[in-house]
Design a protein around this motif. Structure first.
Motif, short mmCIF file in Angstrom:
data_model
loop_
_atom_site.label_atom_id
_atom_site.label_comp_id
_atom_site.label_asym_id
_atom_site.label_seq_id
_atom_site.Cartn_x
_atom_site.Cartn_y
_atom_site.Cartn_z
N UNK A 68 1.11 -1.76 -0.30
CA UNK A 68 -0.46 -0.63 0.42
C UNK A 68 0.65 1.28 -0.01
N UNK A 69 2.09 1.01 -0.15
CA UNK A 69 2.87 2.37 -0.32
C UNK A 69 3.35 2.23 -1.41
N UNK A 70 3.68 1.42 -2.55
CA UNK A 70 4.66 0.97 -3.75
C UNK A 70 3.14 1.69 -4.84
N UNK A 71 3.62 2.03 -5.73
CA UNK A 71 2.60 2.75 -7.11
C UNK A 71 3.43 1.85 -8.63
N UNK A 72 2.35 2.65 -9.19
CA UNK A 72 2.79 3.09 -10.51
C UNK A 72 1.87 3.50 -11.42
N UNK A 73 1.53 3.92 -12.44
CA UNK A 73 0.69 5.25 -13.55
C UNK A 73 -0.06 3.91 -13.37
N UNK A 74 0.03 2.94 -13.66
CA UNK A 74 -1.41 2.21 -14.00
C UNK A 74 -1.05 1.41 -12.99
N UNK A 75 -3.07 0.46 -12.87
CA UNK A 75 -2.63 -0.32 -11.12
C UNK A 75 -2.33 -1.37 -11.95
N UNK A 76 -2.46 -1.67 -12.71
CA UNK A 76 -1.69 -3.45 -13.49
C UNK A 76 -0.75 -3.90 -13.61
N UNK A 77 0.14 -2.32 -13.60
CA UNK A 77 1.70 -2.87 -13.35
C UNK A 77 1.81 -2.34 -12.03
N UNK A 78 2.08 -2.52 -11.37
CA UNK A 78 2.17 -2.13 -9.87
C UNK A 78 1.92 -3.58 -9.18
N UNK A 79 -0.31 -4.21 -10.14
CA UNK A 79 -0.20 -5.73 -9.11
C UNK A 79 1.24 -6.95 -9.63
N UNK A 80 1.02 -6.02 -11.55
CA UNK A 80 1.74 -7.61 -11.75
C UNK A 80 3.61 -7.13 -11.48
N UNK A 81 3.92 -5.88 -11.10
CA UNK A 81 5.51 -5.77 -10.45
C UNK A 81 5.34 -6.89 -8.95
N UNK A 82 4.29 -6.19 -7.95
CA UNK A 82 3.97 -6.93 -6.67
C UNK A 82 3.95 -8.69 -6.57
N UNK A 83 3.08 -9.24 -7.53
CA UNK A 83 3.41 -10.69 -7.87
C UNK A 83 4.67 -10.76 -8.27
N UNK A 84 5.53 -10.50 -9.31
CA UNK A 84 6.73 -11.02 -9.80
C UNK A 84 7.34 -10.86 -9.12
N UNK A 85 7.80 -9.26 -7.92
CA UNK A 85 8.42 -9.72 -6.92
C UNK A 85 8.91 -10.92 -5.66
N UNK A 86 7.39 -11.13 -5.31
CA UNK A 86 6.59 -12.09 -4.82
C UNK A 86 7.28 -13.67 -4.88
N UNK A 87 7.05 -13.77 -6.70
CA UNK A 87 7.61 -14.73 -6.71
C UNK A 87 8.42 -14.89 -6.65
N UNK A 88 9.53 -14.16 -7.25
CA UNK A 88 10.99 -14.63 -6.94
C UNK A 88 11.50 -14.17 -4.78
N UNK A 89 10.59 -13.91 -4.36
CA UNK A 89 11.21 -14.21 -2.55
C UNK A 89 10.90 -12.48 -1.49
N UNK A 90 10.43 -11.89 -2.29
CA UNK A 90 10.36 -10.73 -2.02
C UNK A 90 9.02 -10.42 -1.10
N UNK A 91 9.14 -10.40 0.47
CA UNK A 91 7.80 -10.36 1.26
C UNK A 91 6.68 -9.43 0.92
N UNK A 92 5.75 -9.35 0.63
CA UNK A 92 5.23 -8.39 0.08
C UNK A 92 3.87 -8.16 1.76
#
Length: 176
Positions: free
Chosen positions: A125-149
């Motif tokens: 809830x403290x990261x953003x992108x110009x388009x919400x779908x880019x934000x969501x895809x970025x979060x999903x990809x980071x989580x898939x590679x070991x970042x904790x959301x």
């Protein structure tokens, strides 16, 4: 331990800059939650580091966050971890990551941190992108590679650890 230890943590605020934020979906929310985390970090002695991407083009960090002198790290690479001297600045701390854009600079920085053996907690809830779908895809990809959301409140309550913390009441006021 999966909890965020405030003694090992560093708040990393990526590119929350004056010329970028008007284009960010819910940019005001990103700024507000980052501000809450920065205030909590100050209360709880968690250091903070701000990055500024191409500050000549995107301007400085927004005035609402007003980093301490020397707390802004200038960069041109999208991933801060690739910038000379950055990993030395963060040391071996666990990084609580906020900022923009989730699918570009945040993602590339987090991947660099993970590659360097650091733990990364990305505050959804403290990261953003110009388009919400880019934000969501970025979060999903980071989580898939070991970042904790995580969320702003998760971080703050993990930093506190107990309702008996001497700064508990002050910190809780930041949420309400």
């Amino acid at each position: 331990m999966p909890l965020i230890d405030p003694a090992r943590a560093l708040l990393l605020v990526i590119d929350v800059q004056v010329r970028l934020m008007p284009a960010i979906a819910d940019g005001a929310g990103v700024i507000a939650n980052t501000n809450r985390l920065a205030a909590a970090a100050g209360l709880l002695d968690v250091p903070a580091l701000f990055t500024e991407q191409n500050a000549g083009g995107l301007g400085p960090t927004v005035p609402e966050l007003a980093p301490e002198p020397g707390a802004a790290f200038a960069k041109m690479s999208f991933g801060a971890a690739q910038a000379p001297g950055f990993l030395d600045r963060v040391g071996d701390r666990d990084l609580v990551v906020t900022g923009c854009e989730a699918h570009i600079c945040v993602l590339q920085t987090v991947f660099g941190l993970l590659d360097a053996g650091r733990r990364a907690f990305v505050v959804a809830d403290a990261v953003g992108s110009r388009r919400p779908e880019n934000r969501d895809a970025g979060l999903a990809r980071m989580a898939a590679h070991g970042a904790e959301i995580v969320t702003t409140e998760m971080v703050m309550f993990e930093w506190l650890g107990t309702a008996r913390h001497p700064r508990f009441r002050e910190a809780v006021k930041l949420i309400k």
